[in-house]
Scaffold this active site. Structure first.
Site, PDB file in Angstrom:
ATOM      1  CB  SER A  32      -1.000  -0.110   1.104  1.00 48.06           C
ATOM      2  OG  SER A  32      -0.185   0.170   2.474  1.00 48.06           O
ATOM      3  CB  VAL A  70       1.690   0.325   6.354  1.00 47.63           C
ATOM      4  CG1 VAL A  70       2.580  -0.063   7.573  1.00 47.63           C
ATOM      5  CG2 VAL A  70       0.922   1.508   6.433  1.00 47.63           C
ATOM      6  CB  VAL A 117       7.410  -0.015   8.323  1.00 51.40           C
ATOM      7  CG1 VAL A 117       7.675   1.227   8.515  1.00 51.40           C
ATOM      8  CG2 VAL A 117       6.418  -0.323   9.586  1.00 51.40           C
ATOM      9  CE  LYS A 118       5.927   0.895  -0.022  1.00 54.04           C
ATOM     10  NZ  LYS A 118       4.839   1.072  -1.196  1.00 54.04           N
ATOM     11  CB  ILE A 119      12.026   3.389   5.137  1.00 52.81           C
ATOM     12  CG1 ILE A 119      11.577   2.855   6.458  1.00 52.81           C
ATOM     13  CG2 ILE A 119      13.226   4.377   5.120  1.00 52.81           C
ATOM     14  CD1 ILE A 119      12.521   2.522   7.604  1.00 52.81           C
TER      15      ILE A 119
END
Length: 367
Positions: A43, A107, A138-140
């Site tokens: 997402s 996310v 977790v998207k960075i």
């Protein structure tokens, strides 16, 4: 088995869904995608903007959150976390059955933090702590400022999806950040996972624009080739970095490779085949995250074959020719990174503005 199942079981590539809507959690659509062979989900702010501004699936929870005194921004994150939690539930059995290879849901941290290392660190930790599920990524963003956060999160044993990658040079830095993070992480490493998301179609869009501006026959003949070639060369870098004595020492502690993930894989140019960025990037230990329309297209007429490393010399030759005719791929990458960050920030800001308008509407309706 469907072609999506074949992608994984015959060729080692995991097809993921690049979309999420609340209705899909309630009507079983996401579960049906998993049955068809989808093995994960991504997402981003643009996806949530589309989901939350169409229909009224979020109105009830949103009104309740506002009634509890939450700000619009805080309510937004609660809406997001509800959707992410539902998707994590759907994909948890696959995560268990695959021994942690797949079943992940991604996310993204607030995109406004893309140039803020400490802010990204704090946001990534907060998301991991609030959700605390083994199949969460977790998207960075893979910006220069994001690199220390990627290394630190990996060293803390947290699983990260590095997003917005456009260049081989930055990809090499992302791999190094992951390796250093693993080396600093104590104990068994088998619970730490990661992917590095190369954005594919956007590269062709910008490179093609520059090739057309140059206008020579040699330049025009290269249209539609740079993005796939760069992905194929990136795969060679992946195989080189995740081998040898350094990697073997980490693997002995249970470390998992940081898989290349092909993102932005719907074709933007209607002249190109709609499965171009799937067909040409198939290979072991990779992920391709696709919008539902592209998943449908590949299921219908995609070509199943190992292609990502079929001819690495030819891929390098394409990139060399692109440079020779006058396209600076590093400059392209810098531009696309800036545009990508700006686009996600705009989606986030536009969504908050839309939610603010919805809040006003709900108040007027007496809710």
């Amino acid at each position: 088995m469907s072609s999506l199942h074949d992608l994984y079981h015959r060729y080692g590539q995991s097809p993921w869904l690049d979309n999420l809507r609340r209705e899909w959690l309630h009507d079983g659509e996401l579960a049906r995608w998993v049955e068809r062979g989808v093995r994960g989900l991504t997402s981003n702010p643009s996806i949530f903007q589309k989901a939350m501004t169409s229909g009224n699936a979020y109105d009830g929870q949103f009104a309740s959150l506002l009634a509890d005194g939450l700000s619009v921004a805080d309510a937004y994150w609660e809406l997001v976390l509800t959707d992410i939690g539902g998707a994590l539930d759907v994909l948890a059995p696959l995560h268990d059955d695959s021994d942690g290879v797949d079943g992940y849901v991604s996310v993204e941290v607030d995109p406004a933090l893309a140039r803020d290392t400490q802010g990204t660190l704090a946001a990534a930790r907060a998301l991991h702590q609030r959700i605390d599920r083994p199949n969460l990524y977790v998207k960075i963003p893979g910006t220069a400022e994001g690199l220390p956060a990627i290394q630190a999160m990996t060293a803390e044993g947290r699983s990260i999806n590095v997003t917005l990658l456009f260049s081989l040079e930055r990809y090499a830095e992302v791999i190094e950040a992951y390796l250093q993070g693993l080396e600093a992480c104590p104990g068994d490493l088998s619970s730490v996972s990661g992917v590095a998301s190369f954005f594919i179609s956007r590269t062709d869009t910008e490179v093609d624009r520059r090739l057309e501006a140059i206008g020579t026959p040699d330049a025009l003949a290269l249209r539609g080739q740079a993005a796939v070639a760069q992905g194929q060369v990136a795969y060679q870098l992946f195989t080189e970095k995740f081998s040898g004595s350094r990697w073997e020492a980490l693997a002995a502690r249970g470390a998992r490779v940081q898989r290349p993930l092909w993102a932005s894989t719907s074709t933007k140019n209607p002249a190109y085949p709609d499965t171009l960025y799937v067909d040409r990037l198939i290979g072991p230990h990779t992920v391709n995250t696709l919008p539902d329309a592209t998943l449908e297209a590949f299921t219908d007429h995609g070509a199943l074959a190992r292609t990502v490393d079929a001819d690495p010399d030819a891929a390098r030759a394409v990139l060399a020719r692109v440079g020779e005719v006058g396209v600076d791929l590093e400059e392209v990458a810098r531009q696309l990174e800036d545009e990508g960050v700006s686009a996600f920030v705009k989606s986030f800001d536009d969504l908050l503005a839309s939610l603010t308008a919805t809040a006003d509407r709900l108040v007027e309706a007496g809710r």
